[in-house]
Scaffold this active site. Structure first.
Site, PDB file in Angstrom:
ATOM      1  N   ARG A 126      -8.575  28.643  30.221  1.00 23.05           N
ATOM      2  CA  ARG A 126      -9.085  29.602  31.199  1.00 23.05           C
ATOM      3  C   ARG A 126      -9.433  28.934  32.530  1.00 23.05           C
ATOM      4  O   ARG A 126      -9.596  29.610  33.541  1.00 23.05           O
ATOM      5  CB  ARG A 126     -10.321  30.310  30.623  1.00 23.05           C
ATOM      6  N   GLU A 186     -15.648  29.268  32.046  1.00 23.73           N
ATOM      7  CA  GLU A 186     -15.012  27.950  32.005  1.00 23.73           C
ATOM      8  C   GLU A 186     -14.572  27.469  33.383  1.00 23.73           C
ATOM      9  O   GLU A 186     -14.624  26.261  33.672  1.00 23.73           O
ATOM     10  CB  GLU A 186     -13.816  27.987  31.051  1.00 23.73           C
ATOM     11  N   LYS A 211     -28.937  42.637  18.465  1.00 25.31           N
ATOM     12  CA  LYS A 211     -27.958  41.860  17.708  1.00 25.31           C
ATOM     13  C   LYS A 211     -28.537  41.582  16.319  1.00 25.31           C
ATOM     14  O   LYS A 211     -29.607  40.991  16.189  1.00 25.31           O
ATOM     15  CB  LYS A 211     -27.644  40.558  18.437  1.00 25.31           C
TER      16      LYS A 211
END
Length: 668
Positions: free
Chosen positions: A414, A386, A284
């Site tokens: 969610r 979640e 990343k």
């Protein structure tokens, strides 16, 4: 002319050599560094997918073949290669490119993205759908997942289904060890072991044969014992066995920055005509030294770049302190709501040993990084999951703990089933701290917190509150944690507070009580009949109501401003008083009107036998685009000036009434 400048679509990659494709990937990376470094936007994850995007588009025939990017914040290279190179400088700006994949923007964006862990489920449905519509030649389907999205439970549900069906799709597991913050959980540690130990990459191929070649009859004994024992022994050595147990073929670990290796792995995976995962290792922030060489801290810091944060490929120097004008330093900016919440939660944890904080992979975004640093034993990160965050909070609450689940309004959707059945049904003392309520700006419709008032208000046993400013947020957090009769939903906006002084000590508020902030001032001789108006704000709507009241000064209108504070339970007594004393009630909320706060006021009064005239102001019945919040507020009419215009039109001054905007009038 650079090689990138000759690429107007994926078809232009087909004649390039391996060397040219590698060069193209680097040019895409440099274009992203230069562009995003100037305008701001998602950064680190995109630098890690440049070679992958080039490899995918050089092997596949998009859009006939489908490339699905899980969490579109890693899809900027894909956008650059699919005809949007020159528009990249508009990304996340009002009227410009969407910050995530958007079906309306390009035929190459197969799914709208913004919430994580969904690509594999889409892929299974798309591939099975191809079979159902009877195409002579099915397109290939590849789902790119990673940057933390594999910590989400819905990804595993799709993996299970695809393995059971034998659906011929390819999943590229982009393993960079990060989401926005470092990934958490056992699965993340497993991937890290594989990624960081190259000796395991090729171990699997030799283990099975080695077992059967052991001397002294041992090898033949292994052969007779059958596949189960061999698989168990191989599990000690070989990565990917978990996938294979679910009837997926596993390939990896492949260097995600080697275009040749990626193309070879993708061709083999696509030719297999079965579920295949290609596990790739990427960095990343690849190619940008502060992110690539800064370890996890550097990658987290450069997940997104701020405007003008990079110049000539390097970070710009930190801005100098503000100039001193007339001998006085510039006034400090008000604190961010997120910062105020994070600091208040730390104090609540210090006050009450039962209080804990829970995040779903958004520690800094929700302010829980402050709790993580101050009291790590009271901080929990469940990953991009979640549903598990709310189930975990439910279990804690059953044991008398006071969990605060800090989750963005848009992401809490969610976990709706868990909110309904596992929290509200059981009246558990869980606090939902919903950051980013209302229009959040550049991230657009996938991230706007437009629906939480409506989707929570219909649930029994829940208390709903919203602060008008940062001081009220501190008081409301204390109120929520001292409430012992069920769940509390606390919504607050993104960005700076109003600048009010923060309280030295939080004070609980009586549940279901509003507050009159501005009493109507009668004009000389009294307000004409029909011109007494009460502006009732909820949360950020209070500020807009106060602005509208200021706009109405001198208009021969008697205006009151009320902070409702609670959307459930509504202060029924106060609402009845306002209905009796005013000709028009105006509710102001930064949420959708259908089922929202204004509807709650109308229902409360109607149930009591009152039929007042009510104008509801909120967000329109549409998905609002991306752009700076001030621009979006003006676009949908959520400003003091536009509210005042509507009030005047409603009470008889038929001036210009905007056609677009979230407002409706009910009642006689």
């Amino acid at each position: 002319m650079s090689l990138l400048e000759t690429i107007d679509g994926p078809e232009d990659l087909k004649g390039l050599s391996e060397q040219e494709l590698a060069q193209l990937a680097q040019e895409v990376r440099e274009h992203i560094i230069d562009t995003v470094g100037e305008i701001g936007g998602h950064f680190g994850a995109n630098l890690g997918t440049c070679e992958l995007a080039v490899a995918l588009h050089s092997v596949l025939e998009s859009p006939r073949d489908k490339i699905l990017w899980d969490v579109g914040h890693q899809a900027y290279p894909h956008k650059v290669l699919t005809g949007r190179r020159e528009q990249l400088a508009t990304i996340r700006r009002y009227g410009g490119l969407a910050p995530f994949c958007s079906r309306a923007e390009s035929p190459h964006d197969i799914m709208g993205a913004g919430h994580a862990s969904t690509s594999i489920g889409y892929a299974v449905g798309i591939k099975e759908g191809m079979h159902r519509i009877g195409e002579e030649i099915d397109g290939k389907v590849v789902a790119v997942i990673g940057d933390g999205a594999m910590t989400g439970g819905v990804a595993f549900e799709a993996i299970s289904q695809a393995g059971g069906l034998g659906t011929p799709i390819v999943v590229v597991l982009n393993d960079n060890g990060m989401s926005i913050a470092p990934n958490v959980g056992a699965l993340s540690r497993y991937f890290n072991r594989v990624r960081l130990n190259p000796k395991l990459w090729h171990a699997r191929a030799g283990v099975e044969g080695g077992l059967t070649r052991l001397p002294g009859g041992i090898g033949s004994a292994f052969e007779r014992l059958g596949p189960h024992l061999k698989e168990s022994i191989k599990a000690f050595w070989a990565p990917g066995l978990w996938w294979e147990e679910l009837d997926w073929a596993y390939m990896g670990v492949v260097d995600g920055h080697d275009v040749r290796a990626l193309r070879e792995a993708l061709r083999e995976a696509l030719a297999a005509e079965r579920p295949v995962v290609v596990h790739i290792a990427t960095v990343k922030g690849k190619g940008f030294a502060p992110a690539e060489d800064g370890g996890l801290e550097g990658m987290e810091q450069w997940h997104a770049a701020k405007p003008n944060s990079i110049l000539n490929g390097s970070p710009t120097p930190a801005p100098a302190a503000g100039r001193i004008i007339a001998g006085k330093p510039p006034a400090p900016a008000p604190p961010q709501y997120t910062q105020v919440f994070g600091e208040a939660l730390v104090r609540e944890c210090e006050r009450d040993e039962r209080v804990v904080g829970i995040t779903a992979a958004m520690n800094s975004g929700t302010g829980l990084s402050l709790l993580q640093k101050a009291m790590p034993e009271r901080y929990f990160d469940v990953g991009i999951a979640e549903q598990q965050a709310i189930l975990f909070a439910s279990g804690l609450a059953l044991e008398g703990v006071k969990p605060v689940a800090a989750i963005y309004s848009t992401f809490l959707q969610r976990a709706y089933d868990q909110i309904v059945h596992d929290v509200c049904l059981q009246k558990l003392n869980v606090v939902f701290a919903m950051d980013r309520a209302g229009l959040v700006g550049d991230d657009g419709p996938t991230h706007h917190g437009a629906f939480d008032i409506a989707y929570l208000r219909c649930l029994p046993n829940i208390v709903m509150m919203a602060p008008r400013d940062e001081a009220m947020l501190v008081h409301m957090l204390r109120t929520a944690l001292e409430y012992d009769d069920g769940p509390v939903a606390l919504r607050y906006p993104r960005g700076e507070g109003t600048g009010v002084a923060l309280p030295a000590e939080a004070v609980p508020i009586a549940i279901g009580t509003g507050e009159i902030l501005l009493e109507a001032e009668l004009v000389p001789g009294g307000a004409p009949a029909g011109r007494r108006v009460a502006l009732i704000g909820y949360g950020s709507g209070v500020g807009k109501a106060l602005e509208a009241a200021e706009e109405l000064r001198g208009q021969e209108v008697a205006v009151s401003v009320i902070d409702a504070r609670f959307a459930k339970p509504i202060d029924a007594g106060l609402m009845a008083q306002l209905a009796a004393e005013n000709d028009l009630l105006v509710t102001v909320e930064e949420g959708v009107l259908a089922g929202g706060f204004g509807s709650a006021v109308w229902e409360t009064l109607n149930d009591a036998g009152s039929t007042p005239r009510i104008m509801r102001v909120g967000l329109p019945d549409e998905y609002v685009t991306h752009g700076k919040p001030a621009l979006l507020h003006a676009d949908v009419g959520f400003t003091g000036e536009r509210i005042a215009e509507r009030v005047l039109a409603a009470i008889g001054d038929r001036g210009h009434t905007p056609e677009r905007g979230g407002s409706a009038i009910v009642g006689a």
